[in-house]
Design a protein around this motif. Structure first.
Motif, PDB file in Angstrom:
ATOM      1  N   TYR A 217       0.810  -1.223   0.000  1.00 31.77           N
ATOM      2  CA  TYR A 217       0.000   0.000   0.000  1.00 31.77           C
ATOM      3  C   TYR A 217       0.840   1.268   0.000  1.00 31.77           C
ATOM      4  CZ  TYR A 217       0.840   0.196   5.062  1.00 31.77           C
ATOM      5  OH  TYR A 217       1.428   0.267   6.291  1.00 31.77           O
ATOM      6  N   PHE A 345      -5.590  -1.706  -0.773  1.00 32.84           N
ATOM      7  CA  PHE A 345      -6.533  -0.859  -0.034  1.00 32.84           C
ATOM      8  C   PHE A 345      -6.880  -1.478   1.311  1.00 32.84           C
ATOM      9  CE2 PHE A 345     -11.074  -0.446   1.024  1.00 32.84           C
ATOM     10  CZ  PHE A 345     -11.134   0.909   1.323  1.00 32.84           C
ATOM     11  N   TRP A 348      -4.120  -1.141   3.773  1.00 29.54           N
ATOM     12  CA  TRP A 348      -4.031   0.257   4.239  1.00 29.54           C
ATOM     13  C   TRP A 348      -5.051   0.528   5.336  1.00 29.54           C
ATOM     14  CZ3 TRP A 348      -7.950   3.977   3.620  1.00 29.54           C
ATOM     15  CH2 TRP A 348      -7.596   5.278   4.010  1.00 29.54           C
ATOM     16  N   THR A 349      -6.311   0.065   5.120  1.00 34.32           N
ATOM     17  CA  THR A 349      -7.342   0.309   6.136  1.00 34.32           C
ATOM     18  C   THR A 349      -7.003  -0.372   7.453  1.00 34.32           C
ATOM     19  OG1 THR A 349      -8.680  -1.614   5.450  1.00 34.32           O
ATOM     20  CG2 THR A 349      -9.164   0.493   4.393  1.00 34.32           C
ATOM     21  N   THR A 353      -5.186   3.026   9.225  1.00 34.51           N
ATOM     22  CA  THR A 353      -6.359   3.756   9.710  1.00 34.51           C
ATOM     23  C   THR A 353      -6.990   3.062  10.912  1.00 34.51           C
ATOM     24  OG1 THR A 353      -8.142   2.617   8.495  1.00 34.51           O
ATOM     25  CG2 THR A 353      -6.791   4.182   7.259  1.00 34.51           C
ATOM     26  N   ASP A 391     -10.317   9.567   2.482  1.00 34.24           N
ATOM     27  CA  ASP A 391      -9.008   9.439   3.132  1.00 34.24           C
ATOM     28  C   ASP A 391      -8.045   8.626   2.258  1.00 34.24           C
ATOM     29  OD1 ASP A 391      -9.791  10.948   5.263  1.00 34.24           O
ATOM     30  OD2 ASP A 391     -10.154   9.253   6.618  1.00 34.24           O
ATOM     31  N   TRP A 392      -8.578   7.578   1.650  1.00 38.76           N
ATOM     32  CA  TRP A 392      -7.749   6.748   0.752  1.00 38.76           C
ATOM     33  C   TRP A 392      -7.257   7.571  -0.441  1.00 38.76           C
ATOM     34  CZ3 TRP A 392      -4.714   2.892  -0.195  1.00 38.76           C
ATOM     35  CH2 TRP A 392      -4.643   2.261  -1.424  1.00 38.76           C
ATOM     36  N   TYR A 395      -4.635   9.935   0.693  1.00 36.57           N
ATOM     37  CA  TYR A 395      -3.392   9.203   0.963  1.00 36.57           C
ATOM     38  C   TYR A 395      -2.597   8.958  -0.330  1.00 36.57           C
ATOM     39  CZ  TYR A 395      -0.314   5.305   2.187  1.00 36.57           C
ATOM     40  OH  TYR A 395       0.786   4.481   2.351  1.00 36.57           O
TER      41      TYR A 395
END
Length: 397
Positions: A217, A345, A348-349, A353, A391-392, A395
Motif C-alpha cells: 500500500y 486498499f 491500508w485500512t 487507519t 481518506d484513501w 493518501y
C-alpha cells in the motif's frame, strides 16, 4: 372400409379444400384451412371420443395410414388407449436418448438467463467439455454412478482442487435436474455432503489459495503519480479502479447512467456484482474529478469505452497497461495485477487507519460470512465509507 383410393387422396390434397374425408373404421384424411393434409384416427374408448394423428400426407401414404389405423384399432379392442401408449413409448425413447451431455445442455439452456453473465455460462460449458464429457458424456444419465463421478474428479482433485470442486457442483446440479425430470433415480451420486465428502479429501486440507499479487500500500501513491502521466483510457480506468477499490469488470462495464455526479455516487447494479447485490460506491473528490474530465464517446454509454463502437475496454486493457509500465508477470518492477489493488486498499485500512473492519469489508462488497450477522445487517455504512474513500484518495496524493 377402403372408401378412398390413392388417386382420390391425391386429388383432395391438390384441391386443398378444408374438411375431413373418411376411409372407414375411424380413418380420415383431414385438410385444414392452411391446406395442410394429414391422417386422423378417430376412436371411442370408455365412452369418450378420441382423435389421434397418424402423420401428414404424402409423407404417410394411404396404405401406411391404413396399417397404422389397424394397429391402433387392435389396441382399442384390448381396452388400451393408443394415445397413452404412444406417449409412454415416446417417454421411454426420450429417456433412452438422454445422455449426460444432452441433459447438461438442457440444464444450461434452462438456467442460462439466471446466471450473472456470459462468462459464467462459458465456464460451465468449458469445464464440462474438458473434464466430464470424455469420461461419461455419452453415458445414459440414468446409469451415472458414484464410480463415474470419482473417475472424473480424482485425477484433478489434488492438483486442481478449486476447478474440481466446481465440476463436482455442476455435475451434482445436472443430476438433480435429471432426477426432477424423471430421467434417473433421485439419489445423487455427485452429492458432496454425506457422500463424496467421505470418499475425497476435504478441499480445505489440500487447496492452495493463490492470491492476486498485490502492490504494497505504501507504494501505490507513487504508482498513481506514474499512471497519471499517461492520457490513455486504460490509465484513467486503472486510476478509477484504485480510487474506488472495485473489481476490474465492475469498472470496465461501468455506464454513465450508473453515475450520479451531483451526489458523488456510483451505483453498480446487482447483475454486475459478484455478490449479486446492488453496490453503492461513494466517490471521492479525486474520483469525481477524473470522471468529470473524461470525454463522452458518441454512441457509447460506457464510462471507459473501447476502440470498438458501443463496447467497453477489453478485459485485458488494465493488465496490458500495467505490463507496459513494467509490472505484471516477469515485470522488472513487480508482479502486480489490477485486482491486487483491492488488497492494497484493505491492508491500508487495517494497518494505517482506525476504520472498523466491517466498513472496509463493505467497501470491498464482500459477503458477510456470518449468517446471523448478515441477517441483521440492513445498512451499507455508506457515509462511513464515504469518509474512508476520501481518506484513501488523499493518501494516494
Amino acid at each position: 372400409m377402403g372408401k378412398l383410393t390413392s388417386k382420390t387422396v391425391q386429388k383432395l390434397a391438390k384441391e386443398g379444400k378444408k374438411g375431413s374425408t373418411g376411409d372407414g373404421q375411424g380413418l380420415y384424411l383431414q385438410i385444414t384451412v392452411g391446406g395442410s393434409v394429414s391422417w386422423i384416427y378417430r376412436f371411442k374408448l370408455k365412452g369418450k371420443q378420441r382423435y389421434m394423428g397418424l402423420g401428414t400426407y404424402p409423407g404417410v401414404s394411404l396404405s401406411e395410414a391404413r396399417e397404422l389405423a389397424a394397429d391402433n384399432r387392435k389396441m382399442v379392442k384390448q381396452g388400451i388407449d393408443p394415445l397413452e401408449a404412444r406417449l409412454e413409448e415416446e417417454k421411454e425413447a426420450q429417456k433412452e436418448a438422454v445422455t449426460f451431455t444432452s441433459c447438461a445442455a438442457r440444464f444450461i439452456k434452462a438456467h442460462r438467463r439466471s446466471w450473472r453473465n456470459g462468462k459464467h455460462a462459458r465456464q460451465w460449458v468449458s469445464t464440462l467439455k474438458t473434464y466430464v464429457r470424455p469420461k461419461m458424456g455419452k453415458k445414459p444419465i440414468e446409469d451415472i454412478s458414484t464410480q463415474d463421478v470419482l473417475e472424473v474428479l480424482k485425477p484433478i482433485w489434488a492438483n486442481k482442487n478449486e476447478t474440481a470442486k466446481r465440476v463436482q457442483g455442476r455435475v451434482e446440479n445436472i443430476l438433480d435436474y435429471a432426477a426432477a425430470h424423471g430421467y434417473r433415480d433421485p439419489v445423487n451420486p455427485a452429492r458432496w455432503r454425506g457422500h463424496l465428502d467421505k470418499l475425497l479429501a476435504k478441499p480445505s486440507r489440500i487447496q492452495k489459495v493463490n492470491h492476486h499479487p498485490a502492490m504494497p500500500y505504501d507504494d501505490v501513491a507513487d504508482f498513481m503519480k506514474s499512471a497519471q502521466q499517461y492520457s490513455s483510457m486504460s490509465s484513467k480506468a486503472l486510476q478509477f479502479l484504485i480510487l474506488t477499490a472495485t473489481r476490474t469488470s465492475e469498472v470496465l462495464n461501468a455506464e454513465w447512467n450508473e453515475v450520479d455526479l451531483a451526489n458523488a455516487t456510483w451505483t453498480i447494479p446487482a447483475d454486475r456484482m459478484k455478490t449479486n447485490r446492488e453496490h453503492r460506491v461513494p466517490l471521492s473528490e479525486q474520483a469525481l474529478a477524473l470522471l468529470s474530465n473524461l470525454p463522452r464517446a458518441k454512441g457509447s454509454s460506457y464510462v471507459f469505452p473501447g476502440m470498438k463502437l458501443a463496447r467497453p475496454l477489453s478485459n485485458m486493457a488494465l493488465l496490458q497497461f500495467m505490463r507496459g509500465m513494467g509490472y505484471g508477470p516477469s515485470g522488472e518492477k513487480g508482479n502486480y495485477v489490477p485486482h491486487g489493488f483491492r488488497s492494497s486498499f484493505r491492508d491500508w485500512t487495517g494497518e494505517v487507519t482506525s476504520y472498523p473492519r466491517d466498513v472496509a469489508e463493505m467497501a470491498l462488497a464482500h459477503t458477510i460470512e456470518n449468517k446471523v450477522e448478515a441477517a441483521y445487517r440492513r445498512g451499507d455504512l455508506f457515509e462511513k465509507r464515504r469518509a474512508m474513500m476520501q481518506d484513501w484518495a488523499d493518501y494516494l496524493g
